[in-house]
Design an enzyme around this catalytic site. Sequence first.
Site, PDB file in Angstrom:
ATOM      1  N   LYS A 121       2.899  23.330  35.986  1.00 47.67           N
ATOM      2  CA  LYS A 121       2.018  24.505  36.028  1.00 47.67           C
ATOM      3  C   LYS A 121       1.988  25.306  34.728  1.00 47.67           C
ATOM      4  O   LYS A 121       2.981  25.473  34.053  1.00 47.67           O
ATOM      5  CB  LYS A 121       2.458  25.458  37.164  1.00 47.67           C
ATOM      6  N   ASN A 155       0.064  28.916  34.086  1.00 52.49           N
ATOM      7  CA  ASN A 155      -0.773  29.928  34.751  1.00 52.49           C
ATOM      8  C   ASN A 155      -1.160  31.070  33.823  1.00 52.49           C
ATOM      9  O   ASN A 155      -0.376  31.466  32.969  1.00 52.49           O
ATOM     10  CB  ASN A 155      -0.015  30.529  35.943  1.00 52.49           C
ATOM     11  N   GLU A 191      -4.309  37.604  35.339  1.00 54.28           N
ATOM     12  CA  GLU A 191      -4.245  37.938  36.770  1.00 54.28           C
ATOM     13  C   GLU A 191      -3.686  39.345  36.979  1.00 54.28           C
ATOM     14  O   GLU A 191      -4.152  40.095  37.835  1.00 54.28           O
ATOM     15  CB  GLU A 191      -3.379  36.913  37.516  1.00 54.28           C
TER      16      GLU A 191
END
Length: 460
Positions: free
Chosen positions: A287, A289, A294
């Site tokens: 991953k 991210n 966000e």
Amino acid sequence: MSKSKELLWQSRFSQPFDREALRFSSSVHVDGLLYREDIEGSIAHATMLAEEGIISKDEADQIVGGLKAVETELTSGILVPVWEDEDIHTVIENRLKELIGAAAGKLHSGRSRNDQVATDTRLYLRRNIDRLTSLIVEMQATLLDKAEKYRKTIMFGYTHLQRAQPISAGHYYMAWHSMFGRDAERLGDLRKRANISPLGAAAFAGSTLPLNTSRSAELLGFDEVFTNSIDAVSDRDLVIEFISACSVIMMHLSRFSEDVILWTTAEFNYLGISDAFSTGSSIMPQKKNADIAELVRGKTGRVYGNLMNILTIMKGLPLSYNRDMQEDKPPLFDTAETTAQCLSIFRRMLEDTWLNEDRLAKLTADDLSLATEIAEYLVRKQIPFRDAHRITGKIVAYAIEQGKTLTSIGLDEYRTFSDAFDEGIYDDLKPDSSINSKKSSGSCSFGSVEAQISRARAAK
Ligand code: ARG
């Protein structure tokens, strides 16, 4: 250190203030942040009082010297405000009294904590408006660099999150440049209204002392003085306006974040973010991210909440000052801090992103998003736009059904839809010619993007 026994207002009471009630009403843990503004306001006030002969020059000198010492103590952490002191104004005054004695008692002549806190708030607003404005200017500089770098890069423009038409990637970045430009303008407008002094309004009705309100305003760098003392202490519309301007900034950052999050997915894969601004997963080793984007998107909710918070606090308050208004500070401070942090980190992250140019070139090369070119080609052949749109729609349906692209449809096939077609259609079915054939001002053409960039650079 400055644990006061008596509160500023206690002489008419025979019972001490309940400890829980004091703890409940104390704002030291919040308004402690305003100590510099509070001291700046007090120095201006004391200076004016001496100039007007309300206190002596010697008393003013003692007060100013003492206040500077208190500021140093607070900045260095030698003086730690305690909640028992009720608010930052009291913390400072109590310490001043310890340092200089009797003269400290004269500082509050012709002043109330109501105009004092209103002054502190306006100084805080002014400082934070300037802080956010410079962060926006930096953001715009980064956007200009991106626009310049990618002005010849072709990407999809979207409507409804569906591929719409090819555009210059520079055009995309310049759209954000315009939006942040308006955000800075909004702060600039607000600054004019915020830069008006409330000092001298006293509790709400003014003072019998010969205060020179213009002089204290001048000392604090305010452009004007209040015209109505009730208004000066009891409105908080500037706080509301500031949080509202910040809400719009956050809305822009949040939308921008959404593009970053989407574009860094494997599905889009348009944008790369450096490792320095990405996080991984504790269980899924592959991953990567976009947590910063966000979090910026998430923190937007806090700022919107702060706006609803202050609007609700103010909506039912009778004139003039009410203690409810002390509750304006948590949403105000949180908003200024959150917005500044988000502008700063988002800009640094953005600087460290790159467009996946090969992939964008491949995807945009022969895509149905060029269909508008066909319709406009037919319009240039004197076919009414509505008919041109209908004909092109049929061509798109045909391409999908036949599994063809717009350039792999032969001229004989095109001519079955309209005899206006000739070889020239293939010249239009290239993303760069599509982009460059945009003639209207402010369009996505390479020339227009360059004009936008040079106009923005010249305006700086
Ligand atoms: N801490 C108060 C505030 O922020 C200061 C003003 C207090 N005035 C009063 N009348 N109790 O609003």
